[in-house]
Write an enzyme that holds these catalytic residues in place. Sequence first.
Site, PDB file in Angstrom:
ATOM      1  N   PHE A 183       7.599   6.841   4.455  1.00  0.00           N
ATOM      2  CA  PHE A 183       8.493   5.685   4.366  1.00  0.00           C
ATOM      3  C   PHE A 183       9.686   6.085   3.526  1.00  0.00           C
ATOM      4  CE2 PHE A 183      10.263   1.782   2.699  1.00  0.00           C
ATOM      5  CZ  PHE A 183      10.373   1.036   3.856  1.00  0.00           C
ATOM      6  N   ASP A 207      11.335  12.685  -1.700  1.00  0.00           N
ATOM      7  CA  ASP A 207      11.579  11.265  -1.910  1.00  0.00           C
ATOM      8  C   ASP A 207      10.634  10.813  -3.016  1.00  0.00           C
ATOM      9  OD1 ASP A 207      11.454   8.517  -1.899  1.00  0.00           O
ATOM     10  OD2 ASP A 207      11.481   8.305   0.278  1.00  0.00           O
ATOM     11  N   LYS A 260      13.242   2.389  -7.466  1.00  0.00           N
ATOM     12  CA  LYS A 260      12.138   1.603  -8.036  1.00  0.00           C
ATOM     13  C   LYS A 260      12.091   1.590  -9.571  1.00  0.00           C
ATOM     14  CE  LYS A 260       9.046   1.432  -4.055  1.00  0.00           C
ATOM     15  NZ  LYS A 260       8.875  -0.008  -3.866  1.00  0.00           N
TER      16      LYS A 260
HETATM   17  C1  LIG Z   1       8.914   6.446  -0.904  1.00  0.00           C
HETATM   18  C2  LIG Z   1       9.910   5.367  -0.689  1.00  0.00           C
HETATM   19  N1  LIG Z   1      11.144   5.689  -0.281  1.00  0.00           N
HETATM   20  C3  LIG Z   1      12.095   4.768  -0.066  1.00  0.00           C
HETATM   21  C4  LIG Z   1      11.828   3.433  -0.240  1.00  0.00           C
HETATM   22  C5  LIG Z   1      12.900   2.408   0.002  1.00  0.00           C
HETATM   23  O1  LIG Z   1      13.332   1.909  -1.212  1.00  0.00           O
HETATM   24  P1  LIG Z   1      14.217   0.555  -1.257  1.00  0.00           P
HETATM   25  O2  LIG Z   1      13.336  -0.551  -0.817  1.00  0.00           O
HETATM   26  O3  LIG Z   1      14.645   0.463  -2.695  1.00  0.00           O
HETATM   27  O4  LIG Z   1      15.362   0.778  -0.346  1.00  0.00           O
HETATM   28  C6  LIG Z   1      10.544   3.037  -0.657  1.00  0.00           C
HETATM   29  C7  LIG Z   1      10.213   1.613  -0.810  1.00  0.00           C
HETATM   30  O5  LIG Z   1       9.083   1.214  -0.788  1.00  0.00           O
HETATM   31  C8  LIG Z   1       9.567   4.033  -0.885  1.00  0.00           C
HETATM   32  O6  LIG Z   1       8.335   3.711  -1.266  1.00  0.00           O
END
Ligand SMILES: Cc1ncc(COP(=O)(O)O)c(C=O)c1O
Length: 398
Positions: A137, A222, A251
């Site tokens: 994700f 990520d 986050k």
């Molecule tokens: C691993 C990871 N990358 C990217 C995101 C996306 O982040 P945002 O919701 O701040 O755009 C998330 C959100 O859950 C995530 O867990």
Amino acid sequence: MEKRLIEASKKYIMNTYNRFPIILRKGRGMKVWDSNGKEYLDFVGGIAVNCLGHCHSKIVIALQKQAQRLLHVSNLYHIEPQIELARRLIKHSCADKAFFCNSGAEANEAAIKLARKYAKDHMSDKKFEIITAYGSFHGRTLATLSATGQEKLHKGFEPLVPGFKYVPFDDINALKKAITDNTCAVMLEPIQGEAGIKIPDKGYLKKVRELCDEKGLLLIFDEVQTGMGRTGKLFAYEHYDIEPDIFTLAKGLGGGVAIGAMLAKDKIASSFQPGSHAATFGGNPLACAAAIATIDALLEDGFIMDNCNRMGAYFRQQLDIIMGDYPSHITEIRGLGLMLGMEITSACGPIIKSCAGRGVLINCTGGNVLRFTPPLIVNEKDIDQLINILDDVISDIL
Ligand SMILES: Cc1ncc(COP(=O)(O)O)c(C=O)c1O
């Protein structure tokens, strides 16, 4: 009053979340209170956002001070809190330069663009493809959604952005086979969060690093969910004795205030020049002040990071005990630090609902994994309270 507000929420706010009929109004530390004054222990923590708990005094004071001094100025000027935040992130990571934005998706979008630009500058025009993992994700913007290896999330939004290819996570041979002359980078979560807290085999990420070096590919991590101490180290890549070329944060970075960051080694970062990429609010003084307070508190005397490791181990032990009592209903406990998941054989919904009824907030990931991402200040008493309630709820429901 509460009913009317929830009706108004449904009337005025787009229906993008399945929301619980709870309005959270106040928070302190591990606790939040709803509009009826009911108290909850918060093991969701804004999904790995509130790393210092709710309304930590250091963040609140930093915000108050910054709000009185300067709320926003354009990135056309140098911004002091942005410089101070970058200095700290770089001091404590493998990166040389930071780009600031407002969310995880935006940070990953920046990483994707930087990888493509670097490939054009230093490799060849045909190298634009990024390999990501199934179950990953990376966000909801069109490019990060395209990078996300989950078909169910793509549905309805096609055509996707071209240039992404997915391979099974934790399978080095599949990755090897997927690399072509068009590949410029590999992008992975060190621990997959939304896939259900999936931890790769110990040697996998090291092999990925070696493969990227051998093939001249960039490695992007990520760390939007795993970063800022969540796994017991400031960044999860530190567990694996390797360094990514680019990594992303959001986050927990602002401890509850919206901010994202994309960090990279100098040589790669230099592919971004004025005009390549930007964000009006990126590195905003207010958000940076919150992030500085957060990182300073996390690293101040090692107490919070140490607590994350000790409480992570204790929590896991307690979850293992519950699993021992329900071997046919609970299939696995996994995680690192305070990013923990309990895989169950049934749907999570009724358990989560019942826990909320009894004053504990947890959530679900990967369809059948109860996820626990509490503030890193959680203590044994909080964990015992959750475990007792969870045990009761599971014995009632499973
Ligand atoms: C691993 C990871 N990358 C990217 C995101 C996306 O982040 P945002 O919701 O701040 O755009 C998330 C959100 O859950 C995530 O867990």
